[in-house]
Design a protein around this motif. Structure first.
Motif, PDB file in Angstrom:
ATOM      1  N   ARG A 135       0.807  -1.223   0.000  1.00  0.00           N
ATOM      2  CA  ARG A 135       0.000   0.000   0.000  1.00  0.00           C
ATOM      3  C   ARG A 135       0.842   1.275   0.000  1.00  0.00           C
ATOM      4  O   ARG A 135       0.586   2.176  -0.814  1.00  0.00           O
ATOM      5  CB  ARG A 135      -1.006  -0.026   1.147  1.00  0.00           C
ATOM      6  N   PRO A 136       1.872   1.398   0.878  1.00  0.00           N
ATOM      7  CA  PRO A 136       2.677   2.631   0.775  1.00  0.00           C
ATOM      8  C   PRO A 136       3.386   2.760  -0.572  1.00  0.00           C
ATOM      9  O   PRO A 136       3.466   3.860  -1.129  1.00  0.00           O
ATOM     10  CB  PRO A 136       3.682   2.516   1.929  1.00  0.00           C
ATOM     11  N   LEU A 137       3.852   1.642  -1.140  1.00  0.00           N
ATOM     12  CA  LEU A 137       4.530   1.723  -2.437  1.00  0.00           C
ATOM     13  C   LEU A 137       3.558   2.202  -3.512  1.00  0.00           C
ATOM     14  O   LEU A 137       3.934   2.978  -4.399  1.00  0.00           O
ATOM     15  CB  LEU A 137       5.144   0.366  -2.808  1.00  0.00           C
ATOM     16  N   SER A 138       2.297   1.772  -3.423  1.00  0.00           N
ATOM     17  CA  SER A 138       1.325   2.220  -4.435  1.00  0.00           C
ATOM     18  C   SER A 138       1.201   3.744  -4.395  1.00  0.00           C
ATOM     19  O   SER A 138       1.073   4.395  -5.433  1.00  0.00           O
ATOM     20  CB  SER A 138      -0.037   1.538  -4.236  1.00  0.00           C
ATOM     21  N   MET A 139       1.269   4.325  -3.191  1.00  0.00           N
ATOM     22  CA  MET A 139       1.164   5.783  -3.066  1.00  0.00           C
ATOM     23  C   MET A 139       2.428   6.482  -3.580  1.00  0.00           C
ATOM     24  O   MET A 139       2.353   7.501  -4.260  1.00  0.00           O
ATOM     25  CB  MET A 139       0.936   6.170  -1.591  1.00  0.00           C
ATOM     26  N   LEU A 140       3.598   5.909  -3.251  1.00  0.00           N
ATOM     27  CA  LEU A 140       4.863   6.513  -3.723  1.00  0.00           C
ATOM     28  C   LEU A 140       4.914   6.489  -5.255  1.00  0.00           C
ATOM     29  O   LEU A 140       5.403   7.424  -5.891  1.00  0.00           O
ATOM     30  CB  LEU A 140       6.066   5.763  -3.140  1.00  0.00           C
ATOM     31  N   LEU A 141       4.385   5.413  -5.855  1.00  0.00           N
ATOM     32  CA  LEU A 141       4.382   5.294  -7.321  1.00  0.00           C
ATOM     33  C   LEU A 141       3.399   6.290  -7.943  1.00  0.00           C
ATOM     34  O   LEU A 141       3.707   6.956  -8.936  1.00  0.00           O
ATOM     35  CB  LEU A 141       4.017   3.868  -7.723  1.00  0.00           C
ATOM     36  N   GLN A 142       2.216   6.403  -7.323  1.00  0.00           N
ATOM     37  CA  GLN A 142       1.232   7.362  -7.865  1.00  0.00           C
ATOM     38  C   GLN A 142       1.744   8.788  -7.762  1.00  0.00           C
ATOM     39  O   GLN A 142       1.474   9.615  -8.635  1.00  0.00           O
ATOM     40  CB  GLN A 142      -0.095   7.218  -7.123  1.00  0.00           C
ATOM     41  N   ALA A 143       2.484   9.062  -6.668  1.00  0.00           N
ATOM     42  CA  ALA A 143       3.046  10.410  -6.511  1.00  0.00           C
ATOM     43  C   ALA A 143       4.053  10.719  -7.619  1.00  0.00           C
ATOM     44  O   ALA A 143       4.377  11.882  -7.865  1.00  0.00           O
ATOM     45  CB  ALA A 143       3.708  10.545  -5.147  1.00  0.00           C
ATOM     46  N   ARG A 144       4.555   9.655  -8.273  1.00  0.00           N
ATOM     47  CA  ARG A 144       5.498   9.834  -9.391  1.00  0.00           C
ATOM     48  C   ARG A 144       4.802   9.607 -10.730  1.00  0.00           C
ATOM     49  O   ARG A 144       5.425   9.293 -11.735  1.00  0.00           O
ATOM     50  CB  ARG A 144       6.694   8.892  -9.211  1.00  0.00           C
ATOM     51  N   ASP A 145       3.476   9.748 -10.710  1.00  0.00           N
ATOM     52  CA  ASP A 145       2.645   9.735 -11.923  1.00  0.00           C
ATOM     53  C   ASP A 145       2.579   8.390 -12.637  1.00  0.00           C
ATOM     54  O   ASP A 145       2.350   8.336 -13.859  1.00  0.00           O
ATOM     55  CB  ASP A 145       3.085  10.841 -12.900  1.00  0.00           C
ATOM     56  N   ALA A 146       2.791   7.302 -11.872  1.00  0.00           N
ATOM     57  CA  ALA A 146       2.541   5.969 -12.439  1.00  0.00           C
ATOM     58  C   ALA A 146       1.048   5.658 -12.284  1.00  0.00           C
ATOM     59  O   ALA A 146       0.363   6.240 -11.445  1.00  0.00           O
ATOM     60  CB  ALA A 146       3.367   4.924 -11.708  1.00  0.00           C
ATOM     61  N   THR A 147       0.567   4.745 -13.116  1.00  0.00           N
ATOM     62  CA  THR A 147      -0.799   4.227 -12.972  1.00  0.00           C
ATOM     63  C   THR A 147      -0.664   2.871 -12.290  1.00  0.00           C
ATOM     64  O   THR A 147       0.039   1.994 -12.791  1.00  0.00           O
ATOM     65  CB  THR A 147      -1.446   4.045 -14.359  1.00  0.00           C
ATOM     66  N   VAL A 148      -1.305   2.731 -11.123  1.00  0.00           N
ATOM     67  CA  VAL A 148      -1.035   1.555 -10.297  1.00  0.00           C
ATOM     68  C   VAL A 148      -2.244   0.629 -10.205  1.00  0.00           C
ATOM     69  O   VAL A 148      -3.358   1.085  -9.960  1.00  0.00           O
ATOM     70  CB  VAL A 148      -0.610   1.978  -8.867  1.00  0.00           C
ATOM     71  N   THR A 149      -2.009  -0.652 -10.428  1.00  0.00           N
ATOM     72  CA  THR A 149      -3.015  -1.678 -10.146  1.00  0.00           C
ATOM     73  C   THR A 149      -2.507  -2.475  -8.948  1.00  0.00           C
ATOM     74  O   THR A 149      -1.412  -3.044  -8.995  1.00  0.00           O
ATOM     75  CB  THR A 149      -3.191  -2.626 -11.354  1.00  0.00           C
ATOM     76  N   LEU A 150      -3.283  -2.459  -7.849  1.00  0.00           N
ATOM     77  CA  LEU A 150      -2.859  -3.128  -6.612  1.00  0.00           C
ATOM     78  C   LEU A 150      -3.594  -4.463  -6.493  1.00  0.00           C
ATOM     79  O   LEU A 150      -4.817  -4.496  -6.370  1.00  0.00           O
ATOM     80  CB  LEU A 150      -3.187  -2.213  -5.422  1.00  0.00           C
ATOM     81  N   CYS A 151      -2.844  -5.561  -6.559  1.00  0.00           N
ATOM     82  CA  CYS A 151      -3.449  -6.903  -6.522  1.00  0.00           C
ATOM     83  C   CYS A 151      -3.233  -7.553  -5.152  1.00  0.00           C
ATOM     84  O   CYS A 151      -2.331  -7.179  -4.411  1.00  0.00           O
ATOM     85  CB  CYS A 151      -2.819  -7.795  -7.586  1.00  0.00           C
ATOM     86  N   HIS A 152      -4.048  -8.562  -4.873  1.00  0.00           N
ATOM     87  CA  HIS A 152      -3.979  -9.271  -3.590  1.00  0.00           C
ATOM     88  C   HIS A 152      -4.486 -10.684  -3.803  1.00  0.00           C
ATOM     89  O   HIS A 152      -4.743 -11.102  -4.945  1.00  0.00           O
ATOM     90  CB  HIS A 152      -4.783  -8.507  -2.537  1.00  0.00           C
ATOM     91  N   SER A 153      -4.670 -11.409  -2.712  1.00  0.00           N
ATOM     92  CA  SER A 153      -4.977 -12.833  -2.845  1.00  0.00           C
ATOM     93  C   SER A 153      -6.371 -13.086  -3.430  1.00  0.00           C
ATOM     94  O   SER A 153      -6.667 -14.196  -3.854  1.00  0.00           O
ATOM     95  CB  SER A 153      -4.844 -13.540  -1.494  1.00  0.00           C
ATOM     96  N   ARG A 154      -7.235 -12.073  -3.437  1.00  0.00           N
ATOM     97  CA  ARG A 154      -8.578 -12.256  -4.015  1.00  0.00           C
ATOM     98  C   ARG A 154      -8.682 -11.691  -5.429  1.00  0.00           C
ATOM     99  O   ARG A 154      -9.762 -11.695  -6.014  1.00  0.00           O
ATOM    100  CB  ARG A 154      -9.636 -11.561  -3.136  1.00  0.00           C
ATOM    101  N   SER A 155      -7.592 -11.183  -5.972  1.00  0.00           N
ATOM    102  CA  SER A 155      -7.653 -10.610  -7.328  1.00  0.00           C
ATOM    103  C   SER A 155      -7.945 -11.718  -8.335  1.00  0.00           C
ATOM    104  O   SER A 155      -7.364 -12.807  -8.237  1.00  0.00           O
ATOM    105  CB  SER A 155      -6.330  -9.933  -7.689  1.00  0.00           C
TER     106      SER A 155
END
Ligand code: NAP
Length: 284
Positions: A172-192
């Protein structure tokens, strides 16, 4: 064959820039000092403690280790955190986790002042990662992924990053750091659903599931960058979440395990400590 994104050159470059900053602080009368809190004798925590101590020695900082019994009462641990909060000669603190049950890890982490939270565990630090405010520090492993990508010149703007794992330590924190750098993020987990299909569409794939060999050729496409955060032990050997041999033959770049993100994490810890020490030496 893929380019191998090893962590050592990244951490060496960081160390080179931290040594003169630590020296300047010492000349100014501030010795950067990290407090490490450990409960009991868990092998992986001892290994991380030793690697943090080696890193502090390399940059010219000090590490002070506080060891409590595994059965230590919550009040004793909180009293130690309060003491560290008060001590002016300690600028950063790392609490080795997971804490033994039934200790309330969230309450213990929340007791640390964010100014000394160099490992990104307090609600204030995590909140700042999500809001973009500069309070505390991001979790070291999440930041280590960013350092690795930046060192190898892998741009993030407009890139589709597929991230596997949604923990508060990495995903979760990495998804925010990536979005702050203008990446488009898909966050997956065990139910994806359809994890292979989601992964194949990534420009950059980050695996932080803690599941050995989860990612293989069915998840991968040519041209991708793969960052393997997983640290797993299978039959006594360290391995990541990615089947390295399969991935190396398909993708453009891949970070290895061991020797990838893990090698950068303690350098990030050291950088956060120096940042914290500079803030106390030059308040405001
Ligand atoms: P965690 O708290 O156990 O979280 C794992 C995450 O992965 C969860 O979100 C989980 O989904 C997801 N996941 C597990 N199996 C999956 C599967 N088969 N398919 C899709 N998603 C799956 O672990 P963590 O603390 O984030 O650590 C993750 C890995 O990183 C571990 O191997 C750990 O050792 C490693 N790590 C490395 C460093 C380093 O310095 N390199 C530092 C910290 C951690 P749900 O949320 O649905 O359960």
């Amino acid at each position: 064959m893929a380019e191998i994104l090893t962590g050592a050159p990244v951490s060496e470059a960081m160390i080179r820039s931290l040594i003169p900053r630590a020296e300047k602080l010492r000349i100014g009368g501030v010795t950067p000092r990290l407090a490490i809190i450990r409960l009991g004798e868990v092998g992986s925590q001892l290994a991380y403690q030793h690697s943090a101590q080696r890193m502090m020695a390399r940059i010219g900082a000090e590490a002070e280790c506080f060891v409590l019994a595994e059965s230590c009462p919550k009040a004793e641990l909180l009293a130690l955190v309060e003491e560290i909060n008060r001590r002016r000669d300690i600028q950063g603190c790392m609490i080795l986790r997971p804490l033994p049950s039934p200790l309330d890890e969230q309450a213990v982490c929340a007791a640390l002042v964010p100014e000394k939270d160099v490992d990104g565990v307090t609600p204030a630090s995590l909140g700042a990662v999500f809001t973009g405010r500069s309070v505390g520090y991001p979790p070291c492993t999440a930041q280590a992924c960013i350092e690795l990508l930046e060192h190898y010149g892998i741009g993030l703007t407009g890139k589709h990053v597929v991230l596997i794992g949604r923990s508060l330590v990495v995903g979760r924190p990495l998804s925010m750091l990536l979005q702050a750098r203008d990446a488009t993020v898909t966050l997956c987990h065990s139910r994806s659903r359809d994890l292979p299909g989601l992964c194949q569409r990534a420009d950059i794939l980050v695996a932080a599931a803690g599941s050995p060999g989860l990612i293989g050729k069915e998840h991968l496409s040519p041209g991708q960058t793969v960052i393997d955060v997983g640290i797993n032990t299978v039959r006594g050997r360290l391995c990541g979440d990615v089947r390295f041999d399969e991935a190396e033959a398909i993708v453009q770049r891949i970070s290895p395990v061991p020797g990838g993100v893990g090698a950068v994490t303690t350098a990030v810890l050291a950088k956060h400590l120096i940042d914290a020490a500079e803030k106390t030496a030059l308040p405001g």
